[in-house]
Design an enzyme around this catalytic site. Structure first.
Site, mmCIF file in Angstrom:
data_model
loop_
_atom_site.group_PDB
_atom_site.id
_atom_site.type_symbol
_atom_site.label_atom_id
_atom_site.label_comp_id
_atom_site.label_asym_id
_atom_site.label_seq_id
_atom_site.Cartn_x
_atom_site.Cartn_y
_atom_site.Cartn_z
ATOM 1 N N HIS A 3 0.863 -1.191 0.000
ATOM 2 C CA HIS A 3 0.000 0.000 0.000
ATOM 3 C C HIS A 3 0.895 1.235 0.000
ATOM 4 O O HIS A 3 1.726 1.411 0.885
ATOM 5 C CB HIS A 3 -0.897 0.027 1.248
ATOM 6 C CG HIS A 3 -2.042 -0.935 1.168
ATOM 7 N ND1 HIS A 3 -3.144 -0.871 1.979
ATOM 8 C CD2 HIS A 3 -2.260 -1.996 0.341
ATOM 9 C CE1 HIS A 3 -3.996 -1.829 1.669
ATOM 10 N NE2 HIS A 3 -3.476 -2.542 0.681
ATOM 11 N N TYR B 166 -9.167 5.893 7.013
ATOM 12 C CA TYR B 166 -9.327 6.313 8.409
ATOM 13 C C TYR B 166 -10.338 7.459 8.406
ATOM 14 O O TYR B 166 -10.047 8.534 7.885
ATOM 15 C CB TYR B 166 -7.997 6.813 8.977
ATOM 16 C CG TYR B 166 -6.997 5.708 9.242
ATOM 17 C CD1 TYR B 166 -6.257 5.129 8.224
ATOM 18 C CD2 TYR B 166 -6.786 5.242 10.542
ATOM 19 C CE1 TYR B 166 -5.342 4.117 8.475
ATOM 20 C CE2 TYR B 166 -5.869 4.238 10.801
ATOM 21 C CZ TYR B 166 -5.156 3.681 9.769
ATOM 22 O OH TYR B 166 -4.259 2.674 10.029
ATOM 23 N N PRO C 207 -4.379 0.847 18.491
ATOM 24 C CA PRO C 207 -4.062 0.331 17.152
ATOM 25 C C PRO C 207 -4.187 1.358 16.023
ATOM 26 O O PRO C 207 -3.853 1.046 14.881
ATOM 27 C CB PRO C 207 -5.075 -0.807 16.960
ATOM 28 C CG PRO C 207 -6.176 -0.508 17.910
ATOM 29 C CD PRO C 207 -5.611 0.265 19.043
ATOM 30 N N LYS D 155 0.987 0.356 14.943
ATOM 31 C CA LYS D 155 2.373 0.294 15.395
ATOM 32 C C LYS D 155 2.712 -0.938 16.258
ATOM 33 O O LYS D 155 3.891 -1.280 16.405
ATOM 34 C CB LYS D 155 2.705 1.553 16.222
ATOM 35 C CG LYS D 155 2.914 2.779 15.380
ATOM 36 C CD LYS D 155 4.306 2.818 14.771
ATOM 37 C CE LYS D 155 4.400 3.700 13.570
ATOM 38 N NZ LYS D 155 4.152 3.053 12.283
ATOM 39 N N TYR E 195 3.937 6.572 9.812
ATOM 40 C CA TYR E 195 3.108 5.406 9.482
ATOM 41 C C TYR E 195 3.932 4.318 8.791
ATOM 42 O O TYR E 195 3.791 3.131 9.092
ATOM 43 C CB TYR E 195 1.932 5.836 8.590
ATOM 44 C CG TYR E 195 0.811 4.812 8.521
ATOM 45 C CD1 TYR E 195 -0.293 4.901 9.365
ATOM 46 C CD2 TYR E 195 0.865 3.756 7.611
ATOM 47 C CE1 TYR E 195 -1.314 3.968 9.310
ATOM 48 C CE2 TYR E 195 -0.158 2.820 7.552
ATOM 49 C CZ TYR E 195 -1.248 2.929 8.397
ATOM 50 O OH TYR E 195 -2.250 2.006 8.341
HETATM 51 C C1 LIG Z 1 -7.346 -8.441 19.274
HETATM 52 C C2 LIG Z 1 -6.118 -7.656 18.902
HETATM 53 C C3 LIG Z 1 -6.083 -6.914 17.728
HETATM 54 C C4 LIG Z 1 -4.954 -6.175 17.392
HETATM 55 N N1 LIG Z 1 -4.957 -5.447 16.239
HETATM 56 C C5 LIG Z 1 -3.863 -4.739 15.911
HETATM 57 C C6 LIG Z 1 -3.825 -3.964 14.735
HETATM 58 O O1 LIG Z 1 -4.787 -3.904 13.987
HETATM 59 N N2 LIG Z 1 -2.675 -3.287 14.438
HETATM 60 C C7 LIG Z 1 -1.557 -3.343 15.273
HETATM 61 O O2 LIG Z 1 -0.515 -2.759 14.969
HETATM 62 N N3 LIG Z 1 -1.578 -4.060 16.390
HETATM 63 C C8 LIG Z 1 -2.687 -4.750 16.728
HETATM 64 N N4 LIG Z 1 -2.683 -5.478 17.838
HETATM 65 C C9 LIG Z 1 -1.448 -5.494 18.615
HETATM 66 C C10 LIG Z 1 -0.456 -6.510 18.045
HETATM 67 O O3 LIG Z 1 -1.142 -7.700 17.781
HETATM 68 C C11 LIG Z 1 0.663 -6.688 19.079
HETATM 69 O O4 LIG Z 1 1.298 -5.445 19.242
HETATM 70 C C12 LIG Z 1 1.685 -7.746 18.699
HETATM 71 O O5 LIG Z 1 1.090 -9.021 18.722
HETATM 72 C C13 LIG Z 1 2.861 -7.709 19.674
HETATM 73 O O6 LIG Z 1 3.671 -8.843 19.500
HETATM 74 P P1 LIG Z 1 4.362 -9.522 20.751
HETATM 75 O O7 LIG Z 1 5.153 -10.645 20.213
HETATM 76 O O8 LIG Z 1 5.055 -8.499 21.555
HETATM 77 O O9 LIG Z 1 3.174 -10.041 21.684
HETATM 78 P P2 LIG Z 1 2.060 -11.161 21.380
HETATM 79 O O10 LIG Z 1 1.767 -11.268 19.951
HETATM 80 O O11 LIG Z 1 0.943 -10.861 22.321
HETATM 81 O O12 LIG Z 1 2.774 -12.517 21.804
HETATM 82 C C14 LIG Z 1 2.989 -12.853 23.150
HETATM 83 C C15 LIG Z 1 2.908 -14.363 23.255
HETATM 84 O O13 LIG Z 1 3.244 -14.736 24.593
HETATM 85 C C16 LIG Z 1 2.396 -15.786 24.987
HETATM 86 N N5 LIG Z 1 2.336 -15.809 26.452
HETATM 87 C C17 LIG Z 1 1.682 -14.947 27.270
HETATM 88 N N6 LIG Z 1 1.880 -15.305 28.563
HETATM 89 C C18 LIG Z 1 2.673 -16.391 28.544
HETATM 90 C C19 LIG Z 1 3.221 -17.202 29.559
HETATM 91 N N7 LIG Z 1 2.977 -16.963 30.850
HETATM 92 N N8 LIG Z 1 3.997 -18.265 29.212
HETATM 93 C C20 LIG Z 1 4.255 -18.511 27.896
HETATM 94 N N9 LIG Z 1 3.748 -17.775 26.886
HETATM 95 C C21 LIG Z 1 2.969 -16.719 27.202
HETATM 96 C C22 LIG Z 1 1.064 -15.463 24.331
HETATM 97 O O14 LIG Z 1 0.269 -16.627 24.186
HETATM 98 C C23 LIG Z 1 1.516 -14.899 22.995
HETATM 99 O O15 LIG Z 1 1.546 -15.866 21.968
HETATM 100 C C24 LIG Z 1 -3.811 -6.198 18.226
HETATM 101 C C25 LIG Z 1 -3.838 -6.939 19.406
HETATM 102 C C26 LIG Z 1 -4.985 -7.641 19.766
HETATM 103 C C27 LIG Z 1 -4.999 -8.412 21.062
#
Ligand SMILES: Cc1cc2nc3c(=O)[nH]c(=O)nc-3n(C[C@H](O)[C@H](O)[C@H](O)COP(=O)(O)OP(=O)(O)OC[C@H]3O[C@@H](n4cnc5c(N)ncnc54)[C@H](O)[C@@H]3O)c2cc1C
Length: 396
Positions: free
Chosen positions: A77, A206, A298, A302, A390
């Site tokens: 995009h 948006y 969201p 980011k 962005y």
């Molecule tokens: C419903 C939803 C929609 C979203 N939509 C957007 C969006 O449109 N745009 C955007 O930029 N961001 C969005 N986000 C945010 C984005 O998904 C996160 O910023 C991103 O996933 C961060 O990655 P991460 O690896 O830090 O954490 P996560 O992806 O949350 O990964 C953390 C992992 O740790 C695991 N975990 C947790 N506790 C434990 C434990 N005690 N022991 C072992 N494993 C554990 C979890 O199961 C998970 O798989 C959204 C988040 C949610 C919840």
């Protein structure tokens, strides 16, 4: 059952984008890691979350050798539409800053990273339970967990990385006097849907409207993701398909006659959000990365990108620590990562406050927002700030 022991250099809690990308990057540097994840591979693979990748995130996937599928199956995009006063105003990323973003859902990123770790013999323990981290202040920190067969394990490592998301255990294991939590709560949430419908527009829209914010986003040619601002206590199950389409359409109305393409809605949920940062991103030999350390609304797309950016900085520190016996970059990790975190916090907050209606908002506030939007789209400087933030600041 007696606890079995696994020895590794880096013990990682959480196999989200942050944890798996770090494990993969460490592998490319010859550093061993074990990842402990509470959810099953299938649950993560089928959970819909973020969808927009900055160019730096795409480069990380491709240049690290994880996968180049995003280039073939993702959609590039080159801009977004800001919609207000009933018409679209395009922010042309390519023209303004020479960069683009890719529409490539988070579960595809997971599939690529999980496959890369599988291909290279990575140690990822899905469906684990009872995980805890201990001895974090020592040179021999540990992770305890129970595997899918009920066998308890102890991971002995030099460094623990907490990439366990916003509800994880790692951040909570830092004593309160050693961390500072910064957060704000917003008085609104997003009502999100997934629908079987053709795309209503080629790029994300948006929208600012009197009824509140709406986002028209895409997933595939047949599946679309859309959101509209709602009360955080809204019960998503009380909304019929008809009500949802009517609400979305009412926020997209305008002189240009824009009309949404509708279809069967197969997921509807309320997504509350807040801005949060935990500082510093290190305690002893525990390092936090991604949502475990910060969350953003969201609106600026980011969250996922910031998680990958943390990991890039952390990987540089760990590479230098293990392979050159130099701890300088690792010691600088928190300060270096936080620079980008606060820039992203500002951008996400700015986009959110510019586009959403505050429940107590005055007429003055609505008019002021329109003035702000107009300043952004009518000035190359204003549009360029949005485009640069962005698409993502350079990953140094
Ligand atoms: C419903 C939803 C929609 C979203 N939509 C957007 C969006 O449109 N745009 C955007 O930029 N961001 C969005 N986000 C945010 C984005 O998904 C996160 O910023 C991103 O996933 C961060 O990655 P991460 O690896 O830090 O954490 P996560 O992806 O949350 O990964 C953390 C992992 O740790 C695991 N975990 C947790 N506790 C434990 C434990 N005690 N022991 C072992 N494993 C554990 C979890 O199961 C998970 O798989 C959204 C988040 C949610 C919840």
């Amino acid at each position: 059952m007696e606890r079995r022991i696994v020895k590794t250099q880096v013990g990682i809690v959480g196999a989200g984008p942050a944890g798996l990308m770090l494990s993969h990057l460490l592998y490319t540097s010859g550093i061993d890691s074990t990842v402990v994840e509470s959810r099953s591979h299938e649950t993560i693979r089928t959970t819909q979350r973020a969808g927009i990748l900055e160019h730096g995130s795409v480069n990380m996937l491709v240049d690290s050798g994880a996968s180049d599928r995003v280039l073939r199956e993702g959609h590039r995009h080159d801009g977004i539409e800001l919609r207000f006063d009933g018409r679209n105003h395009r922010i042309d990323f390519l023209d303004l800053v020479g960069e683009s973003v890719w529409l490539y859902p988070q579960n595809e990123v997971f599939t690529d990273l999980a496959e890369a770790r599988h291909r290279t013999g990575g140690d990822v323990r899905y469906s684990s339970s009872d995980s805890s981290v201990l001895d974090l202040e020592t040179d021999t920190p540990k992770i305890h967990f129970t595997d899918v067969d009920g066998q308890p394990w102890e991971v002995h490592c030099d460094v623990v990385v907490g990439s366990d998301g916003s509800g994880g255990i790692c951040k909570k294991s830092i004593p309160a006097e050693h961390r500072k939590d910064y957060f704000i709560q917003y008085p609104f949430a997003w009502f999100g849907i997934l629908a079987e419908a053709p795309p209503s527009a080629p790029e994300l829209i948006y929208a600012h409207s009197d009824r509140g914010f709406a986002l028209i986003s895409q997933r595939t040619d047949k599946i679309q993701r859309m959101y509209f601002q709602c009360d955080p206590n809204e019960d998503a199950s009380t909304w019929t398909e008809e009500m949802i389409w009517e609400e979305l359409q009412s926020r997209m109305g305008g002189q240009d006659g824009f009309h949404l393409k509708t279809g069967r809605i197969f997921e509807q949920m309320v997504l509350p959000f807040r801005s949060y940062v935990c500082e510093p991103m290190r305690y002893g030999n525990l390092f936090l990365a991604g949502d475990a350390s910060h969350t953003v609304p969201p609106t600026g797309a980011k969250g996922l990108n910031l998680a990958l950016a943390d990991v890039k900085v952390l990987h540089e520190g760990l590479d230098s620590y293990f392979n050159s016996k130099n701890s300088e970059l690792l010691d600088a990790y928190s300060d270096r990562a936080l620079q980008r975190v606060w820039k992203a916090q500002n951008f996400s907050y700015w986009m959110t406050s510019m586009l959403h209606q505050h429940p107590d908002g005055s007429e003055f506030e609505k008019k002021r927002q329109l003035g702000e939007l107009s300043s952004v789209v009518s000035s190359r400087a204003g549009s360029s700030y949005l485009a640069e933030a962005y698409t993502g600041w350079p990953l140094k």
